[in-house]
Design a protein around this motif. Sequence first.
Motif, PDB file in Angstrom:
ATOM      1  N   TYR A 118       0.639  -1.227   0.166  1.00 59.38           N
ATOM      2  CA  TYR A 118       0.026  -0.090   0.143  1.00 59.38           C
ATOM      3  C   TYR A 118       0.904   1.393   0.139  1.00 59.38           C
ATOM      4  N   THR A 119       0.264   2.176  -0.722  1.00 62.11           N
ATOM      5  CA  THR A 119       0.953   3.704  -0.683  1.00 62.11           C
ATOM      6  C   THR A 119       0.414   4.679   0.380  1.00 62.11           C
ATOM      7  N   THR A 120       0.810   5.505   1.105  1.00 63.24           N
ATOM      8  CA  THR A 120       0.522   6.596   1.873  1.00 63.24           C
ATOM      9  C   THR A 120       1.377   7.641   2.060  1.00 63.24           C
ATOM     10  N   THR A 121       0.855   8.800   2.181  1.00 65.40           N
ATOM     11  CA  THR A 121       1.806   9.795   2.480  1.00 65.40           C
ATOM     12  C   THR A 121       1.764  10.159   4.078  1.00 65.40           C
ATOM     13  N   ALA A 122       1.055   9.716   4.617  1.00 62.44           N
ATOM     14  CA  ALA A 122       0.572   9.833   6.017  1.00 62.44           C
ATOM     15  C   ALA A 122       0.826   8.370   6.815  1.00 62.44           C
ATOM     16  N   PRO A 123       1.243   8.433   8.181  1.00 61.02           N
ATOM     17  CA  PRO A 123       1.575   7.306   8.949  1.00 61.02           C
ATOM     18  C   PRO A 123       0.212   6.493   8.947  1.00 61.02           C
ATOM     19  N   PRO A 124       0.491   5.161   8.862  1.00 62.17           N
ATOM     20  CA  PRO A 124      -0.803   4.329   8.629  1.00 62.17           C
ATOM     21  C   PRO A 124      -1.216   4.078  10.194  1.00 62.17           C
ATOM     22  N   PRO A 125      -2.399   3.450  10.197  1.00 56.11           N
ATOM     23  CA  PRO A 125      -2.991   3.455  11.599  1.00 56.11           C
ATOM     24  C   PRO A 125      -2.240   2.261  12.319  1.00 56.11           C
ATOM     25  N   VAL A 126      -2.174   2.407  13.549  1.00 56.52           N
ATOM     26  CA  VAL A 126      -1.411   1.384  14.434  1.00 56.52           C
ATOM     27  C   VAL A 126      -2.181  -0.273  14.216  1.00 56.52           C
ATOM     28  N   ASP A 127      -3.380  -0.147  14.000  1.00 56.07           N
ATOM     29  CA  ASP A 127      -4.163  -1.436  14.095  1.00 56.07           C
ATOM     30  C   ASP A 127      -4.546  -1.848  12.345  1.00 56.07           C
ATOM     31  N   LEU A 128      -3.436  -1.317  11.512  1.00 55.31           N
ATOM     32  CA  LEU A 128      -3.871  -1.823  10.186  1.00 55.31           C
ATOM     33  C   LEU A 128      -3.952  -3.219   9.934  1.00 55.31           C
ATOM     34  N   ARG A 129      -3.074  -4.006  10.517  1.00 55.28           N
ATOM     35  CA  ARG A 129      -2.998  -5.428  10.142  1.00 55.28           C
ATOM     36  C   ARG A 129      -4.492  -5.704  10.684  1.00 55.28           C
TER      37      ARG A 129
END
Length: 416
Positions: free
Chosen positions: A325-336
Amino acid sequence: MAVHFLHTSDWHLGQFFHNHDREFEHTQFLDWLLKQIEEKQPNALLIAGDIFDVINPASSAQKQLYQFLATAHHLAPHMQTLMIAGNHDSGYRIEQVEPFLSKFNAKAVGVISKTSDNKLDLDRLLVPIYNPEQKIVAWCLALPYLRSAEITGLNEHTSNNQSAIAYLHQQLIAEARSRQEPDQALILMSHAHMQGGETSDSERPIVIGNEEALSTALFEDGIDYVALGHLHKPQKVGKEHIRYSGSPIPLSFSELNYKHQVVEVRIDPTQSNEQRFQYESLIIPRTVDLIRIRADLNELIEKVKALPPGEIEQLYARHFLEIEYTTTAPPPVDLRQQIEQALPPNRYRLLRISRIYQQVMDTDSQISKIDLAPPTPESLFSTLWKKMGYEPDDSVQRDFLQLLHEAQQDIDLQQP
């Protein structure tokens, strides 16, 4: 007299993929191959190396091979199974059971050996292929993966690895020609990296920069077919009759679009060039799929939810999934956790989540991976090199891979 054979390679029995074993997939492939053998009744089955994934295969992987050989012999008693060792195999190990293999009309060539007067033992590398009437229809020139310790220093023609490989091919082809009758074909089986061959990221690197790649000029015009192993993509190299059969199952995500196959070959030396050869690619059904999702973080969960549903009861039969995945912001900590909850239940095995950092003014991308696979010597060396503050250096990487290659050779030669 025509010769009819099947060409396969790079089974890698016993492979673990991100800590998941592939026994179910290999069993499905071998059952499919047995059906082809029963239906087509070929003169020979050629397995061009990397039978096992490691030099000390688990008993379950060895059992798979030997059960296959026993069943194949029952279904096609006249068929010969000819195997060579690849760079993942222990040549000594696969030769150890030769008396056992002979009961199933099978033979393994694992190492290049020498005669008592320190000359190449060519007789062991030349295997006659018979038809049901026990007439020789072809000669198989069986060349296992060539380790420099086995072939260099034999004489003034073998001072280094490249010259030794060239000398071995010349001597073996000359000896085969001396035995060949006008109606017999010559088939060369080899486990090697040929120049022009397309690689994947699952083949064990030998020397960086493809410096170990061999030229197809080693194969003279009189060779009717070259059955290659080592590269996992089915492909021709330069000419129609020089082929990699490829691996029967995808061994990494770089192979998810490969059309895995076994090559069926018929050669009639009595016919003209147009009618002399018949090739057919037998496409292997894929029982466990490799699926990759690439998406922006904002769209990722919806794409995960859109995956085809349908529970698969057994864990070993579920499909493998990789997410980038791509993102310019930090991903959520519970992404998995979000991804796992969005997945259709009991159908997929989530192996890896990769974040791709995209710089606004830069076309280069940096990938950060959450990976459950164990580290390799190459990745550990690269990580430590960077942590010590050094810049990437191809010459250092090449030296490390050469040392790793030599260490692997020493391990292989020490196997009983």
